[in-house]
Structures are given as C-alpha cells and as structure tokens.
Design a protein around this motif. Structure first.
Motif, PDB file in Angstrom:
ATOM      1  N   HIS A 395     -14.889   9.904  14.576  1.00  0.00           N
ATOM      2  CA  HIS A 395     -14.433  10.595  13.364  1.00  0.00           C
ATOM      3  C   HIS A 395     -13.539   9.664  12.548  1.00  0.00           C
ATOM      4  O   HIS A 395     -12.361   9.970  12.298  1.00  0.00           O
ATOM      5  CB  HIS A 395     -13.673  11.883  13.711  1.00  0.00           C
ATOM      6  CG  HIS A 395     -14.482  12.876  14.468  1.00  0.00           C
ATOM      7  ND1 HIS A 395     -14.419  13.004  15.836  1.00  0.00           N
ATOM      8  CD2 HIS A 395     -15.400  13.782  14.052  1.00  0.00           C
ATOM      9  CE1 HIS A 395     -15.241  13.951  16.234  1.00  0.00           C
ATOM     10  NE2 HIS A 395     -15.858  14.434  15.172  1.00  0.00           N
ATOM     11  N   PRO A 396     -14.055   8.514  12.138  1.00  0.00           N
ATOM     12  CA  PRO A 396     -13.243   7.603  11.332  1.00  0.00           C
ATOM     13  C   PRO A 396     -12.920   8.229   9.979  1.00  0.00           C
ATOM     14  O   PRO A 396     -13.651   9.116   9.509  1.00  0.00           O
ATOM     15  CB  PRO A 396     -14.144   6.377  11.170  1.00  0.00           C
ATOM     16  CG  PRO A 396     -15.534   6.938  11.232  1.00  0.00           C
ATOM     17  CD  PRO A 396     -15.451   8.043  12.255  1.00  0.00           C
ATOM     18  N   PHE A 397     -11.849   7.777   9.361  1.00  0.00           N
ATOM     19  CA  PHE A 397     -11.532   8.262   8.022  1.00  0.00           C
ATOM     20  C   PHE A 397     -12.358   7.444   7.031  1.00  0.00           C
ATOM     21  O   PHE A 397     -12.156   6.238   6.897  1.00  0.00           O
ATOM     22  CB  PHE A 397     -10.040   8.119   7.712  1.00  0.00           C
ATOM     23  CG  PHE A 397      -9.663   8.730   6.387  1.00  0.00           C
ATOM     24  CD1 PHE A 397      -9.384  10.082   6.284  1.00  0.00           C
ATOM     25  CD2 PHE A 397      -9.632   7.965   5.239  1.00  0.00           C
ATOM     26  CE1 PHE A 397      -9.068  10.663   5.075  1.00  0.00           C
ATOM     27  CE2 PHE A 397      -9.320   8.527   4.012  1.00  0.00           C
ATOM     28  CZ  PHE A 397      -9.030   9.877   3.926  1.00  0.00           C
ATOM     29  N   ILE A 398     -13.294   8.099   6.371  1.00  0.00           N
ATOM     30  CA  ILE A 398     -14.221   7.406   5.473  1.00  0.00           C
ATOM     31  C   ILE A 398     -13.927   7.786   4.023  1.00  0.00           C
ATOM     32  O   ILE A 398     -13.986   8.963   3.657  1.00  0.00           O
ATOM     33  CB  ILE A 398     -15.685   7.747   5.811  1.00  0.00           C
ATOM     34  CG1 ILE A 398     -15.992   7.388   7.274  1.00  0.00           C
ATOM     35  CG2 ILE A 398     -16.631   7.005   4.870  1.00  0.00           C
ATOM     36  CD1 ILE A 398     -17.363   7.849   7.740  1.00  0.00           C
ATOM     37  N   SER A 399     -13.607   6.799   3.219  1.00  0.00           N
ATOM     38  CA  SER A 399     -13.420   7.003   1.785  1.00  0.00           C
ATOM     39  C   SER A 399     -14.661   6.518   1.048  1.00  0.00           C
ATOM     40  O   SER A 399     -15.354   5.602   1.511  1.00  0.00           O
ATOM     41  CB  SER A 399     -12.205   6.229   1.272  1.00  0.00           C
ATOM     42  OG  SER A 399     -11.012   6.719   1.834  1.00  0.00           O
ATOM     43  N   ILE A 400     -14.914   7.129  -0.087  1.00  0.00           N
ATOM     44  CA  ILE A 400     -15.989   6.674  -0.964  1.00  0.00           C
ATOM     45  C   ILE A 400     -15.359   5.800  -2.038  1.00  0.00           C
ATOM     46  O   ILE A 400     -14.372   6.191  -2.662  1.00  0.00           O
ATOM     47  CB  ILE A 400     -16.716   7.870  -1.619  1.00  0.00           C
ATOM     48  CG1 ILE A 400     -17.185   8.854  -0.549  1.00  0.00           C
ATOM     49  CG2 ILE A 400     -17.889   7.374  -2.464  1.00  0.00           C
ATOM     50  CD1 ILE A 400     -18.087   8.262   0.506  1.00  0.00           C
ATOM     51  N   ALA A 401     -15.909   4.615  -2.226  1.00  0.00           N
ATOM     52  CA  ALA A 401     -15.367   3.713  -3.242  1.00  0.00           C
ATOM     53  C   ALA A 401     -15.288   4.437  -4.584  1.00  0.00           C
ATOM     54  O   ALA A 401     -16.268   5.022  -5.045  1.00  0.00           O
ATOM     55  CB  ALA A 401     -16.239   2.469  -3.356  1.00  0.00           C
ATOM     56  N   THR A 402     -14.113   4.391  -5.178  1.00  0.00           N
ATOM     57  CA  THR A 402     -13.850   5.120  -6.423  1.00  0.00           C
ATOM     58  C   THR A 402     -13.211   4.164  -7.421  1.00  0.00           C
ATOM     59  O   THR A 402     -12.254   3.464  -7.067  1.00  0.00           O
ATOM     60  CB  THR A 402     -12.910   6.313  -6.164  1.00  0.00           C
ATOM     61  OG1 THR A 402     -13.492   7.135  -5.128  1.00  0.00           O
ATOM     62  CG2 THR A 402     -12.709   7.137  -7.409  1.00  0.00           C
ATOM     63  N   PRO A 403     -13.723   4.114  -8.644  1.00  0.00           N
ATOM     64  CA  PRO A 403     -13.224   3.135  -9.627  1.00  0.00           C
ATOM     65  C   PRO A 403     -11.911   3.571 -10.274  1.00  0.00           C
ATOM     66  O   PRO A 403     -11.878   3.998 -11.427  1.00  0.00           O
ATOM     67  CB  PRO A 403     -14.362   3.070 -10.645  1.00  0.00           C
ATOM     68  CG  PRO A 403     -14.984   4.429 -10.605  1.00  0.00           C
ATOM     69  CD  PRO A 403     -14.884   4.878  -9.166  1.00  0.00           C
ATOM     70  N   SER A 424     -15.743  10.781 -16.501  1.00  0.00           N
ATOM     71  CA  SER A 424     -14.459  11.366 -16.885  1.00  0.00           C
ATOM     72  C   SER A 424     -13.398  10.974 -15.880  1.00  0.00           C
ATOM     73  O   SER A 424     -13.690  10.737 -14.695  1.00  0.00           O
ATOM     74  CB  SER A 424     -14.577  12.897 -16.938  1.00  0.00           C
ATOM     75  OG  SER A 424     -13.315  13.496 -16.972  1.00  0.00           O
ATOM     76  N   LEU A 425     -12.161  10.915 -16.346  1.00  0.00           N
ATOM     77  CA  LEU A 425     -11.059  10.638 -15.429  1.00  0.00           C
ATOM     78  C   LEU A 425     -10.937  11.727 -14.376  1.00  0.00           C
ATOM     79  O   LEU A 425     -10.351  11.509 -13.318  1.00  0.00           O
ATOM     80  CB  LEU A 425      -9.748  10.514 -16.212  1.00  0.00           C
ATOM     81  CG  LEU A 425      -9.652   9.300 -17.152  1.00  0.00           C
ATOM     82  CD1 LEU A 425      -8.335   9.331 -17.909  1.00  0.00           C
ATOM     83  CD2 LEU A 425      -9.786   7.995 -16.385  1.00  0.00           C
ATOM     84  N   ASP A 426     -11.492  12.900 -14.644  1.00  0.00           N
ATOM     85  CA  ASP A 426     -11.475  13.968 -13.652  1.00  0.00           C
ATOM     86  C   ASP A 426     -12.408  13.672 -12.484  1.00  0.00           C
ATOM     87  O   ASP A 426     -12.390  14.378 -11.465  1.00  0.00           O
ATOM     88  CB  ASP A 426     -11.879  15.300 -14.288  1.00  0.00           C
ATOM     89  CG  ASP A 426     -10.850  15.786 -15.298  1.00  0.00           C
ATOM     90  OD1 ASP A 426      -9.648  15.592 -15.043  1.00  0.00           O
ATOM     91  OD2 ASP A 426     -11.240  16.336 -16.339  1.00  0.00           O
ATOM     92  N   ASP A 427     -13.245  12.640 -12.618  1.00  0.00           N
ATOM     93  CA  ASP A 427     -14.153  12.254 -11.538  1.00  0.00           C
ATOM     94  C   ASP A 427     -13.486  11.318 -10.532  1.00  0.00           C
ATOM     95  O   ASP A 427     -14.140  10.842  -9.605  1.00  0.00           O
ATOM     96  CB  ASP A 427     -15.393  11.555 -12.105  1.00  0.00           C
ATOM     97  CG  ASP A 427     -16.241  12.478 -12.960  1.00  0.00           C
ATOM     98  OD1 ASP A 427     -16.320  13.673 -12.617  1.00  0.00           O
ATOM     99  OD2 ASP A 427     -16.806  12.008 -13.962  1.00  0.00           O
ATOM    100  N   LEU A 428     -12.205  11.042 -10.730  1.00  0.00           N
ATOM    101  CA  LEU A 428     -11.517  10.072  -9.879  1.00  0.00           C
ATOM    102  C   LEU A 428     -10.927  10.739  -8.638  1.00  0.00           C
ATOM    103  O   LEU A 428      -9.746  11.053  -8.573  1.00  0.00           O
ATOM    104  CB  LEU A 428     -10.416   9.372 -10.683  1.00  0.00           C
ATOM    105  CG  LEU A 428     -10.915   8.432 -11.786  1.00  0.00           C
ATOM    106  CD1 LEU A 428      -9.758   7.921 -12.621  1.00  0.00           C
ATOM    107  CD2 LEU A 428     -11.685   7.265 -11.190  1.00  0.00           C
ATOM    108  N   PHE A 429     -11.779  10.966  -7.641  1.00  0.00           N
ATOM    109  CA  PHE A 429     -11.331  11.396  -6.331  1.00  0.00           C
ATOM    110  C   PHE A 429     -12.325  10.864  -5.317  1.00  0.00           C
ATOM    111  O   PHE A 429     -13.452  10.488  -5.661  1.00  0.00           O
ATOM    112  CB  PHE A 429     -11.180  12.921  -6.240  1.00  0.00           C
ATOM    113  CG  PHE A 429     -12.431  13.691  -6.567  1.00  0.00           C
ATOM    114  CD1 PHE A 429     -13.297  14.102  -5.572  1.00  0.00           C
ATOM    115  CD2 PHE A 429     -12.744  14.006  -7.889  1.00  0.00           C
ATOM    116  CE1 PHE A 429     -14.448  14.818  -5.877  1.00  0.00           C
ATOM    117  CE2 PHE A 429     -13.880  14.726  -8.200  1.00  0.00           C
ATOM    118  CZ  PHE A 429     -14.740  15.129  -7.196  1.00  0.00           C
ATOM    119  N   ILE A 430     -11.896  10.765  -4.056  1.00  0.00           N
ATOM    120  CA  ILE A 430     -12.650   9.976  -3.083  1.00  0.00           C
ATOM    121  C   ILE A 430     -13.949  10.616  -2.610  1.00  0.00           C
ATOM    122  O   ILE A 430     -14.642  10.057  -1.778  1.00  0.00           O
ATOM    123  CB  ILE A 430     -11.788   9.612  -1.851  1.00  0.00           C
ATOM    124  CG1 ILE A 430     -11.284  10.874  -1.147  1.00  0.00           C
ATOM    125  CG2 ILE A 430     -10.627   8.735  -2.254  1.00  0.00           C
ATOM    126  CD1 ILE A 430     -10.579  10.591   0.166  1.00  0.00           C
TER     127      ILE A 430
END
Length: 499
Positions: A395-403, A424-430
C-alpha cells in the motif's frame, strides 16, 4: 497613510475535499505559529484560528462528491468582528483551496474596509499577481514570512520605507507591484519557537489522522530545517523555502522538544521538514541527544526522508531515538526516470538495501511514489508497481504527477500542450489526472493506477494470505466505507491470480 498595528488575526481556511474519501485533516500550523511568535515578540497581540480544526465536523456539499470542511463563513465573520484586528492574514497552501482563502479576505473587508489583508503560503508565493487581482487582498508575502511580516508591519506603520521589504506583493495606484524574494533566514536558531500557546493543541490531540495515522494521542509537528537543494521536477516547494539547505542546531531543536514535553506533554512528534536527515552528522547528533535526554518520543517523518542521504548507522540512531517508521521518497521504480525525468539524486539499489536493513532492526517501512510524469512510458510506470511488490510494500503512497505552478513540469506541460486548453486551476490536486502525453492519456493513467493497485493487493494475498486477511479486517473496522469500495474493486476488477 500609516496605521498602528496592535492586533493580528491569522487563519487556516476551511478546505475542499472529497465526500467519499476525505484527503485533508487538521495539523497544527507551525507556519502560523512562527509568525505568531515573532509578532508577539514585537509587542503585537495575535490570535490564530484553524478553521479546519474548529469546524472539522461541519461539512457542506459544494459540488458532485466535493464538500467544504471547516467553520462556516458567518462564524468566521463573527470571529473577525469580535476580535477587531488591524491585520487579517490567511495561510493558503494549495491553489485548489484558494477560493476559501479569498472568501476570508472578502469577509474581513465586509467587516471593516480598514482591515489590512495579507495572503501567505505556497499559492500566493507562486501566483502573487493572481491573488492581488482580488480587490480584497492588500499584500502578499512570498516564501518564508518570519522576517517579512515584521518589516511589512513597519512599512504599514510608517516606520520603514518600502525599500526595506523583500518578497512582498502590493498595489500602488491600482498597479500590482512585486518585490522578488531574495533573502532567506540563514540562522534559524535566532527564531523563537512556534507559539503553540496560540494554537488549540488540545483540539488536535486525539485525532486519529493528522498527516498520516498517529500512534499517540498527544502529538505535534516540528520543523528542524528549511530549503532543499534537490531539483525534483514535480516540486514547487523551493519557491517557498529556497534551494539552499538551512538547518537548526541539534541543541536548539532539543530545547524546543523539551518545551513540547514540559508544556504540552507531547508523546509523538512528526518531523515535517523534507530534509531532517540531509546532513547526516547533524542528524546523528540530534538523535543522540534525544536518546541522552531520555525524551521518549515516538516519531516519524510524514514527508519522507531522502534515501540518498542516510546510512545504516543513522537508521540505527533513528530507531533508538523513537522512530517507528522509515518513510522513503523513492518516487519511481525506474532508475532512468529518476535520473532524467524526475532528476532526483537517488540510486534504487541503495534504497533497497536501506529498506532491508530497516526491516531487519524492526522498523516499519513505507515508500512514496509518483506516476504520470511527462516523458514517462507505461512500462516505466509499471516499474514502480513492480518495485513496490519486490519490496513487499503493498500500500505505497502513490501520487499522480500534477502540474503545480512553480514546478518544472508545469512549464513542460504548458509548452508541450500536455494539459488541455480548458485546464483550470481547480484541476490541481493529486487525483486530477490532468496530464496527457504522447505515451498515455489521463484516462489511461487512471486505469494503470487501478490495475497497479489490484496487482499489489493480489500479490499481497498470494504471498501473505494471513496478513492480508488481518490487514483487511483492521481496515474494515477502521474505515468500513472505504473497505467496501476497495473490496468491490478487488472482486469485480479484471485481474488474474496467475499474472
């Protein structure tokens, strides 16, 4: 026109999160604690309100599967009216949470147009012009604000000239002006300890989750260093803290730990700086002093430690001083991705040996991974899941690359058009899956994540069936809703036990 500053009111704003799986939780805000301490030392009265903590059980639906957690804005307005501050400051860490911060600026101006509003945190640091475009924002503090806030107060009071400021955005005759951040505090020992007496510490105590799962009821974060010399392409933290690594002396850190123990009976600490162990000699001395002083904390590093900067001797001292879990920010299971895409100075073979040793001496181990980097192929993404399986970390902590603005991948994605025109800036989450490259689309990346997680769960079941059952039972008891969703994905997913 000058104005005497007698009272400052600082806020952590409410936060947006997912209704079905909240990804935020209250954490004592040491950044505001430091600001509170330096302001008090300057003779200014300070109040700190963590809206997320104080309204933790208040959840308001704002969109499909999105809620706002925290104090309602009418209550925030009441707090401002009752306190009658000269300055209202808001710590806005994340771009996606900016609306909640701007609501507080608007409420402050509604209460009294004469209240001076100051924006701080990562989002205003990397996008100061956007923040100052709000008519309700008077100033932006860029990066660390311990010295800047005092200089800014001096300017507002007419005691200092604008030339004294460093890292501040403001407005002049309707025009936005930005004074770049060029100075960072070199001697961190000269700073007062965070003003924890201004925080509702008892309100945090007992929270099950606060930047991870806590082992003890009475916990607190601590920061022992600032700045990071690594140049990871997904990260924008250097915009806030700078590239140069700056550190507190072990003796200074121990003095704060003693205060935490004596005044708040702290049992568990979280080293929140990204580079607690970067200077191995300093880290060894710090852990030796923790042992010698018999502080008896349990502790971990929720942000991880740099595997490239630790060794077995240091891991021994970590364990002896109370560390119960080694969190390593490996980021990728592919060395080429680490070297040429993420640009992290880490060798995976060394990391594997460190993990093996940590387990040998009884430490729990977890890893952080990030998938979906521009330039990364599907095969290279799968190498990260294969690495986790090899290390038996299911169960590693996996983030999705986010610009995130301020990061190198933000510039790459804009230049190469890897983010949609309607981005949109609202799309900035992992979990936004906002990047699509010639190698994969955001939807394909989402599918890879689901397949990879199923692959790890099946591997866990095949290798350690009894542990899998016990782990699943504990998860079912602690988080029944999440357990049901995970179970449905596991049962209905397209996986093969022989894969």
């Amino acid at each position: 026109m000058s104005k005497e500053i007698k009272k400052v009111l600082l806020f952590i704003p409410p936060a947006f999160t997912f209704k079905d799986s909240p990804d935020v939780n209250p954490l004592p805000p040491l950044g505001l604690g430091y600001l509170g301490a330096v302001l008090e030392n300057a003779g200014i009265e300070v109040k700190i309100v963590d809206c997320l903590l104080e309204g933790w059980n208040n959840r308001v639906d704002v969109a499909d599967n999105i809620i706002r957690a925290g104090l309602p804005f009418d209550r925030i307005e009441e707090i401002i009216r009752n306190y009658v501050p000269d300055i209202v400051g808001v710590n806005n860490l994340f771009t996606k949470q900016r609306e909640n911060a701007h609501q507080i600026y608007a409420v402050a101006k509604k209460v009294d147009k004469g209240i001076i509003t100051v924006a701080g945190g990562a989002h205003p640091t990397v996008m100061p012009e956007l923040v100052l475009a709000d008519e309700n924002v008077d100033y932006v503090v860029l990066g660390e604000g311990d010295d800047t806030i005092i200089d800014l107060v001096g300017v507002i009071e007419g005691k200092k000239d604008l030339a004294a400021l460093d890292g501040v955005g403001y407005k002049e005759n309707g025009q936005i002006k930005i004074i770049p951040k060029t100075k960072f505090i070199q001697d961190l020992d000269r700073l007062p300890f965070p003003a924890r007496h201004l925080l509702n510490m008892e309100g945090y105590f007992g929270l099950k989750h606060s930047h991870g799962t806590r082992k003890k009821k009475r916990f607190s974060p601590i920061i022992t260093s600032r700045g990071c010399p690594a140049k990871c392409t997904f990260c924008s933290a250097y915009k806030v803290w700078g590239r140069k690594f700056r550190q507190r002396s072990p003796e200074n850190v121990i003095a704060e730990m003693k205060e935490m123990k004596e005044k708040y009976d702290i049992e568990e600490i979280m080293f929140e700086d990204d580079n607690t162990t970067l200077n191995v000699q300093r880290a060894e001395k710090l852990f030796d002093l923790m042992i010698a002083e018999k502080l008896n904390f349990v502790w971990d590093t929720p942000n991880g430690v740099a595997a490239y900067a630790i060794n077995e001797n240091l891991i021994d001292k970590m364990k002896q001083s109370g560390c119960y879990q080694l969190n390593l920010a490996l980021e990728s299971g592919n060395q080429e991705v680490l070297d040429n895409i993420i640009k992290k100075p880490l060798k995976l073979e060394k990391a594997k040996q460190l993990i093996k040793y940590a387990r040998k001496i009884g430490l729990e181990v977890d890893i952080f991974l990030i998938i979906g980097m521009p330039g990364e192929t599907k095969e290279q993404i799968w190498d990260s899941f294969h690495l986790a399986e090899e290390l038996e970390i299911y169960h590693p902590f996996i983030s999705i690359a986010t610009p995130y603005p301020g990061s190198e991948i933000y510039d790459i994605c804009r230049e190469e058009k890897y983010i949609p025109e309607q981005f949109s800036l609202d799309d900035l989450f992992i979990r936004s899956f906002s990047i699509s490259t010639p190698d994969w689309t955001g939807e394909e990346l989402k599918d890879i994540l689901k397949q990879g997680q199923r692959y790890l769960r099946v591997s866990f079941l095949k290798k350690h069936p009894l542990r899998f059952i016990a782990d699943s039972f504990r998860f079912m008891i602690s988080s029944p809703g999440k357990f049901l969703r995970r179970a449905l994905i596991f049962v209905l997913g397209r996986w093969n036990l022989n894969d």
